[in-house]
Design a protein around this motif. Structure first.
Motif, PDB file in Angstrom:
ATOM      1  N   ASN A 254       4.896 -67.172 -16.799  1.00  0.00           N
ATOM      2  CA  ASN A 254       4.348 -66.690 -15.538  1.00  0.00           C
ATOM      3  C   ASN A 254       3.836 -65.258 -15.666  1.00  0.00           C
ATOM      4  OD1 ASN A 254       4.263 -68.423 -13.165  1.00  0.00           O
ATOM      5  ND2 ASN A 254       6.434 -68.763 -13.562  1.00  0.00           N
ATOM      6  N   ALA A 255       4.533 -64.456 -16.459  1.00  0.00           N
ATOM      7  CA  ALA A 255       4.075 -63.074 -16.664  1.00  0.00           C
ATOM      8  C   ALA A 255       2.721 -63.074 -17.367  1.00  0.00           C
ATOM      9  CB  ALA A 255       5.111 -62.287 -17.459  1.00  0.00           C
ATOM     10  N   CYS A 256       2.528 -63.991 -18.314  1.00  0.00           N
ATOM     11  CA  CYS A 256       1.223 -64.120 -18.979  1.00  0.00           C
ATOM     12  C   CYS A 256       0.128 -64.456 -17.975  1.00  0.00           C
ATOM     13  CB  CYS A 256       1.269 -65.205 -20.040  1.00  0.00           C
ATOM     14  SG  CYS A 256       1.757 -64.609 -21.659  1.00  0.00           S
ATOM     15  N   GLU A 257       0.513 -65.196 -16.954  1.00  0.00           N
ATOM     16  CA  GLU A 257      -0.464 -65.526 -15.917  1.00  0.00           C
ATOM     17  C   GLU A 257      -1.011 -64.264 -15.247  1.00  0.00           C
ATOM     18  OE1 GLU A 257      -1.193 -69.478 -16.068  1.00  0.00           O
ATOM     19  OE2 GLU A 257      -1.652 -68.544 -14.148  1.00  0.00           O
ATOM     20  N   TYR A 258      -0.211 -63.200 -15.201  1.00  0.00           N
ATOM     21  CA  TYR A 258      -0.712 -61.936 -14.652  1.00  0.00           C
ATOM     22  C   TYR A 258      -1.896 -61.424 -15.468  1.00  0.00           C
ATOM     23  CZ  TYR A 258       2.741 -60.779 -11.024  1.00  0.00           C
ATOM     24  OH  TYR A 258       3.479 -60.757  -9.872  1.00  0.00           O
ATOM     25  N   ILE A 259      -1.763 -61.544 -16.799  1.00  0.00           N
ATOM     26  CA  ILE A 259      -2.855 -61.097 -17.665  1.00  0.00           C
ATOM     27  C   ILE A 259      -4.073 -61.987 -17.457  1.00  0.00           C
ATOM     28  CG2 ILE A 259      -3.550 -60.656 -20.054  1.00  0.00           C
ATOM     29  CD1 ILE A 259      -0.538 -60.518 -20.772  1.00  0.00           C
ATOM     30  N   ALA A 260      -3.851 -63.281 -17.551  1.00  0.00           N
ATOM     31  CA  ALA A 260      -4.967 -64.227 -17.498  1.00  0.00           C
ATOM     32  C   ALA A 260      -5.631 -64.226 -16.127  1.00  0.00           C
ATOM     33  CB  ALA A 260      -4.484 -65.629 -17.857  1.00  0.00           C
ATOM     34  N   SER A 261      -4.828 -64.162 -15.062  1.00  0.00           N
ATOM     35  CA  SER A 261      -5.410 -64.218 -13.728  1.00  0.00           C
ATOM     36  C   SER A 261      -6.125 -62.913 -13.379  1.00  0.00           C
ATOM     37  CB  SER A 261      -4.332 -64.535 -12.680  1.00  0.00           C
ATOM     38  OG  SER A 261      -3.434 -63.456 -12.552  1.00  0.00           O
ATOM     39  N   SER A 262      -5.893 -61.877 -14.172  1.00  0.00           N
ATOM     40  CA  SER A 262      -6.623 -60.615 -13.972  1.00  0.00           C
ATOM     41  C   SER A 262      -7.959 -60.638 -14.697  1.00  0.00           C
ATOM     42  CB  SER A 262      -5.789 -59.427 -14.469  1.00  0.00           C
ATOM     43  OG  SER A 262      -4.604 -59.290 -13.731  1.00  0.00           O
ATOM     44  N   GLY A 263      -8.205 -61.675 -15.501  1.00  0.00           N
ATOM     45  CA  GLY A 263      -9.511 -61.801 -16.115  1.00  0.00           C
ATOM     46  C   GLY A 263      -9.533 -61.962 -17.618  1.00  0.00           C
TER      47      GLY A 263
ATOM     48  N   THR B  47      20.411 -44.745   6.723  1.00  0.00           N
ATOM     49  CA  THR B  47      19.917 -45.030   5.368  1.00  0.00           C
ATOM     50  C   THR B  47      19.551 -46.512   5.303  1.00  0.00           C
ATOM     51  OG1 THR B  47      22.245 -45.317   4.737  1.00  0.00           O
ATOM     52  CG2 THR B  47      21.217 -43.234   4.149  1.00  0.00           C
ATOM     53  N   THR B  48      18.416 -46.800   4.698  1.00  0.00           N
ATOM     54  CA  THR B  48      17.931 -48.190   4.728  1.00  0.00           C
ATOM     55  C   THR B  48      17.110 -48.491   3.487  1.00  0.00           C
ATOM     56  OG1 THR B  48      16.760 -49.819   6.101  1.00  0.00           O
ATOM     57  CG2 THR B  48      15.782 -47.644   5.948  1.00  0.00           C
ATOM     58  N   ARG B  49      16.614 -49.716   3.417  1.00  0.00           N
ATOM     59  CA  ARG B  49      15.678 -50.088   2.378  1.00  0.00           C
ATOM     60  C   ARG B  49      14.457 -50.694   3.047  1.00  0.00           C
ATOM     61  NH1 ARG B  49      17.323 -54.962  -1.294  1.00  0.00           N
ATOM     62  NH2 ARG B  49      15.241 -54.355  -1.966  1.00  0.00           N
ATOM     63  N   ALA B  50      13.304 -50.615   2.392  1.00  0.00           N
ATOM     64  CA  ALA B  50      12.075 -51.204   2.926  1.00  0.00           C
ATOM     65  C   ALA B  50      11.103 -51.347   1.768  1.00  0.00           C
ATOM     66  CB  ALA B  50      11.484 -50.318   4.017  1.00  0.00           C
ATOM     67  N   GLY B  51      10.668 -52.584   1.521  1.00  0.00           N
ATOM     68  CA  GLY B  51       9.826 -52.835   0.363  1.00  0.00           C
ATOM     69  C   GLY B  51       8.349 -52.867   0.690  1.00  0.00           C
ATOM     70  N   ALA B  52       7.581 -52.010   0.090  1.00  0.00           N
ATOM     71  CA  ALA B  52       6.123 -52.013   0.275  1.00  0.00           C
ATOM     72  C   ALA B  52       5.433 -52.600  -0.955  1.00  0.00           C
ATOM     73  CB  ALA B  52       5.626 -50.597   0.537  1.00  0.00           C
ATOM     74  N   TYR B  53       5.940 -52.292  -2.123  1.00  0.00           N
ATOM     75  CA  TYR B  53       5.375 -52.778  -3.374  1.00  0.00           C
ATOM     76  C   TYR B  53       6.340 -53.821  -3.945  1.00  0.00           C
ATOM     77  CZ  TYR B  53       3.161 -48.195  -2.732  1.00  0.00           C
ATOM     78  OH  TYR B  53       2.507 -47.102  -2.215  1.00  0.00           O
ATOM     79  N   LYS B  54       5.931 -55.055  -3.996  1.00  0.00           N
ATOM     80  CA  LYS B  54       6.846 -56.131  -4.393  1.00  0.00           C
ATOM     81  C   LYS B  54       6.435 -56.785  -5.707  1.00  0.00           C
ATOM     82  CE  LYS B  54       9.697 -57.207  -2.268  1.00  0.00           C
ATOM     83  NZ  LYS B  54      11.044 -56.566  -2.302  1.00  0.00           N
ATOM     84  N   PRO B  55       7.187 -56.587  -6.782  1.00  0.00           N
ATOM     85  CA  PRO B  55       6.877 -57.308  -8.014  1.00  0.00           C
ATOM     86  C   PRO B  55       7.347 -58.758  -7.866  1.00  0.00           C
ATOM     87  CG  PRO B  55       8.874 -56.013  -8.300  1.00  0.00           C
ATOM     88  CD  PRO B  55       8.389 -55.752  -6.900  1.00  0.00           C
ATOM     89  N   ARG B  56       6.502 -59.696  -8.215  1.00  0.00           N
ATOM     90  CA  ARG B  56       6.862 -61.113  -8.075  1.00  0.00           C
ATOM     91  C   ARG B  56       6.685 -61.844  -9.395  1.00  0.00           C
ATOM     92  NH1 ARG B  56       7.083 -62.399  -2.631  1.00  0.00           N
ATOM     93  NH2 ARG B  56       8.103 -64.267  -3.436  1.00  0.00           N
ATOM     94  N   THR B  57       7.523 -62.806  -9.648  1.00  0.00           N
ATOM     95  CA  THR B  57       7.468 -63.548 -10.908  1.00  0.00           C
ATOM     96  C   THR B  57       6.082 -64.152 -11.142  1.00  0.00           C
ATOM     97  OG1 THR B  57       9.817 -64.040 -10.806  1.00  0.00           O
ATOM     98  CG2 THR B  57       8.475 -65.477 -12.191  1.00  0.00           C
ATOM     99  N   SER B  58       5.478 -64.678 -10.084  1.00  0.00           N
ATOM    100  CA  SER B  58       4.156 -65.283 -10.234  1.00  0.00           C
ATOM    101  C   SER B  58       3.092 -64.398  -9.598  1.00  0.00           C
ATOM    102  CB  SER B  58       4.148 -66.660  -9.564  1.00  0.00           C
ATOM    103  OG  SER B  58       2.816 -67.089  -9.355  1.00  0.00           O
ATOM    104  N   PRO B  59       1.934 -64.288 -10.248  1.00  0.00           N
ATOM    105  CA  PRO B  59       0.865 -63.453  -9.675  1.00  0.00           C
ATOM    106  C   PRO B  59       0.263 -64.072  -8.420  1.00  0.00           C
ATOM    107  CG  PRO B  59       0.056 -64.612 -11.618  1.00  0.00           C
ATOM    108  CD  PRO B  59       1.537 -64.892 -11.525  1.00  0.00           C
TER     109      PRO B  59
END
Lengths: 382, 382, 382, 382
Positions: free
Chosen positions: C237-246, D132-144
């Motif tokens: 899935n991480a490779c998909e980041y590369i490929a889906s970016s072009g 004190t809290t948390r709040a996510g603006a930038y979310k890394p996800r397994t799939s693009p």
């Protein structure tokens, strides 16, 4: 034995005194304390000299201030590859030799399900010139509600048919010491029509009582399957239970480790340890690709993963390959689809022979290009 | 039972036909094929209806084109927490009750090393009001060259002294079925001066023959230690071997998992599974912090890691805590430094009591703030 | 998308209603609830039909009563091996073709340490007919106090010397997007004397910003090293980041997994996944035996473990092999002893060629004995 | 530095000579070879004395015949707990103190999904006295192909609302150095209405360039989440990248490890490392029970696993607890069901306070029963 103290423990500290006091309680043991000054810190070690063979490691390991305990002695006393023992030591059973120089294919039934399938399986093996196989009578299962094998009931016809088709060695799992007696009795009743190699399954890899039981008899050799959740070192120590009980006729079998890092295979294939076991011990090494992979997958080159990982074992010198097969998977109630078919079996055999030859060519190439082997312990070991 | 086909398998394909054909070979089983059309692909499932309880899962799992097999039935038939069984079910042994509502501390000797240390240990326990303990007579060791315990030789004085000091239950590991007989005989010879809970160690967690042996007797309850390299599900299934053999008097004990992700502790502490086992089964849950941590570490707050992880078990409802102790570690030849000292033992007991009370307060706080529990299966489960 | 409810959730229950309500909030999605009656229990599923491609899986997975969410769509959209795409798709870079049918050896310097060693290394490679290599300028290290590589300072002479000795492709790790610019600039300054394949190291296997950065440029191909502690699925899935970016010009590299189950090797060698990656994706697959094994061990047959595990990759179809070498290990300040020597390099090359040929023979043997390949999706997949 | 040779390497062997030769190439380093005679074998060590701080460990580790390299120096130079530094060192940010003596609850939104939910969340927090809290603006996800967060677009209203409701510190993940700039700009634009603690997610645990970037600024503190597949030691070394770059204001957060041994929880909960990190470093320690458990499970006592494992962290001294919550899970498109509800939030707070008090009582009990703490390094360490 050397007791390495933690970096922050000073030479004259109480922690060091405690180590010395404990050590002095063992008869015939002398101690020597040494310290080394680094640029910013120092390191202290307590050396135990003399009769340290029976001094246990744990009491020291657990002491405050102790970093590590190093035992200056050979590992794997009975099965290990020690200096001056560079020559392989195998064994001959029922006319078949097993050593780090031999190579055997052992396709067969994961579980005996009927006389008919045993007959058909052995007939195919004979037609392909195979006389070593596997056949499961006693099946340990994760759930108590699953089929547990036919046990001793099937032994008479399994052995009779083995004799009929010239099968010399059958690897057969035992999960209780009484199974050894049952097998010996059935073998005798069959007129010793064939031979059995007692298989210790991965779930019993540290069932030391069972290991001692198969070690205390010497009629049948043992195929020991590595534990699926313990280190290689621990599995080799478990083999020492067999060997130190008297039976040195052991084959060590790799079958994959239990971790999801190996997905999508059922287990994480560990055949990279083939050369490791061959280096650390004198045992012949077997691989079980069927249980490692656990399912049939076909690659774009047409090769199944089961054959692929088997080839990985063989290209590095594996001495035996177990493999599940079934004469008629469509009629098998269990494990059918995972088993190789008769026509695939022949391909499997030719494929493994091709790879075995490549391995032997590799050894010859190495000798030709890099010269004769240094005596063991010279170049390296590990 | 539902056979979910892979995404690329079409309704009329050979793969589906094969599944249906295999299913139809089981008596009393009907099949139904269903397909669902997604936007770009479709998914096909084969439903097995009727007498599917004895239909094995593997033959289908291993078929080409099969994604997954779902069995529609309760897990952990004997030990599981099923609908309509929300009430806890414990047991009383030798006057001591063990259930998901009780709490016992079981400090004691990892290995029996002498009559003197047993005497001193039990005396301390009595002085602190403890009547449950551990004492190891049969010790499985990684290497065959290490001390293996005194075995049945020590049983007479262990039981006699237990009686003298009012110890009611001793957890004692067995590694072979013959040990059960030896223990029963020695108990009888002592005039049943005390009671024994048979401990199954982590190395025998899937030694199914031993599990069946302790399950087939009902005189002594069993303390089952989770396997260190298998999933929780597999360990719970192993407990089913005990329960389905007839003995439901089981305590489930967590003791850490084998992976270097838990360094510097000897094992990866798994006491987060205390609430999981309490939810999935009706078994009382025990934790063993000594073997989980494996060494003494003291934090900046003065609390040892062994106490800290024990507290983690107790604050979530653990019903028992094993702990290694020794009356005189300096004289112990084994495990001394890991063991709690007598003066530490009292602190350990008070600390655990403090945390147990906090757990009970948590349960009461929850009830007060969120109201009575929904019937099981209502809000959730797991 | 199919939402499989837990076994104890009834058709009309609140849990099912909640799933339906949530699903109905997505535009263009219809729901259908199905239930199946087993012998003793029933199972309920909610089917989402229509425009489900953008419906996230997590909200359902986390709902009370949900067992599992199945998405009916192809995995690895960009890099996957989908139906009708059975033909391999590789790429040509700087005159070198990389695909699932090609084979390249890439021995080279783990870390660039001096102009002299680069010169000597490339000279040896040229003499042996090798034009693909590795050379590390940016070195991520576990500790900030260790040598971090010479960075862009060494690029000019590395590229100049590559041009001098006919090196076409250098695999070079980047740990920050700015490195791509530095490499492109230095390549241009060298008159494009050579080519660079950007290497993503295992520690950055899920550094998605870096993956997108190397994916958004198309001048340089990417060698992606699998993450050492995540599943294969997550790395793909991480490779998909590369490929889906072009950028589809990706080589997937196995390098071992981090778990002590692989001891005594530094990592648990995962080359059993060579056929898996070749089946699941259309990417050429590389193996890195030096970092997998991490140390030199010599077996009783004279073969080093590094060569042995490399052979395991190649015998199953690996398309490239990275390997650490050094022209003069005795003078290297880093990684010297792990590196192959020049005379060993020639043996390494011949050994790998021997094994590659054996792999091709295996493919041919299979075709001859079992016939032409079934169209993909026919026999199986995985 | 000490180079321990393998047991089979003799004092005068070539292997020892090679170690000495390599060592002598480092300026200011002297060597000393020592050997110790055991009963049956001997052990040889090479001691490197003098300026060994910059001598790398690897070249020696990889040499033939070397067993182990021991560096005699302090670990975790910047964040470690060294002798004479037993006092805790925390920091104050935006009026809030973080140290090994403080305790903060940080419930909040896993991902910002709308101004409305942020408003509602912060309003609830204010009503319960939480700043004190948390709040996510930038979310890394397994799939693009999954939702990646609203990024800087949402920052203005998040900060504005934080100011309105008196929120002092928001933990917010960054996955690229540019996010730091964006956050600083948005904070300034909001008139510094609140404060942000930069969160490094588990996937970037060894993204050293990002660690250096957050370390090179000192305006914002850092919440570092442990890597999910690497050892604790490696994660602590990664923290050294932040600290050695200049920023010592770090909170270390445990969030579970990736291995199926932790099933059915999403991750294997690792809060047993709370006391370990508190002992090895001077960093305040946070736990994230929501991501560790990953799903809501309710036990027979009515307590959710998320609260249970949070309690395990707090009972051993954790200094902060992250937790996912949502004002209206039924309307959340993401993570709704995993989030705590407002009425549950109050229970969560009271529960954690109860457990925190129990921890403080434990520390006091220990002091009362066992006396004042020995100076660090006295009793033990680890």
């Amino acid at each position: 034995m050397i007791i390495v103290m933690r970096g922050d423990v000073a030479l004259g500290s109480e922690a060091v005194q405690e180590v010395v006091r404990l050590a002095s309680r063992y008869e015939g043991v002398e101690t020597q304390v040494r310290t080394i000054e680094g640029a910013t810190r120092s390191l202290t070690e307590v050396y135990l000299l003399g009769s340290t063979a029976t001094v246990p490691r744990e009491p020291f390991e657990e002491m405050v201030g102790v970093e590590r305990v190093i035992r200056v002695r050979a590992k794997y006393r009975a099965i290990g590859r020690h200096e001056g023992e560079a020559m392989e030591v195998g064994f001959v059973y029922n006319g078949i030799k097993f050593s780090q120089d031999t190579f055997h294919l052992m396709p067969g039934l994961c579980a005996v399900d009927s006389r008919e399938s045993v007959d058909a399986t052995f007939r195919v093996l004979k037609s392909l010139g195979i006389s070593t196989t596997r056949a499961g009578a006693y099946k340990p299962r994760t759930s108590p509600y699953d089929f547990q094998g036919y046990g001793k009931v099937c032994l008479p016809y399994v052995f009779e048919l083995a004799g009929k088709y010239g099968i010399s060695v059958i690897a057969m799992e035992v999960t209780h010491e009484s199974h050894v007696r049952e097998i010996l009795d059935a073998l005798e009743a069959s007129g010793n029509a064939t031979g059995v190699m007692l298989q210790i399954g991965t779930r019993n890899a540290q069932n030391f009582e069972l290991l001692k039981a198969v070690g205390q008899q010497s009629r049948l050799p043992v195929l020991y399957k590595r534990g699926m959740g313990i280190t290689l070192d621990e599995s080799l120590n478990a083999c020492e239970y067999i060997a130190s009980s008297g039976n040195h006729r052991i084959v060590f079998c790799l079958r994959g480790m239990k971790t999801n890092l190996g997905d999508p295979h059922r287990n994480f294939v560990d055949f990279s340890h083939v050369p490791v076991v061959r280096r650390l011990t004198r045992l012949p090494v077997c691989v079980d690709p069927s249980h490692a992979v656990g399912k049939r997958f076909v690659g774009p080159d047409g090769l199944e993963d089961i054959l692929q990982v088997a080839a990985q074992g063989v290209i590095t010198g594996a001495n035996a390959v177990l493999a599940d097969m079934h004469p008629s998977p469509a009629e098998a109630l269990c494990d059918g689809p995972q088993a190789l078919l008769p026509n695939e079996l022949e391909h499997f055999i030719r494929d493994m022979e091709l790879v075995r030859k490549a391995y032997l060519d590799r050894v010859e190439l190495r000798r030709r290009m890099l010269g004769a082997l240094a005596p063991l312990g010279g170049r390296a070991s590990g």
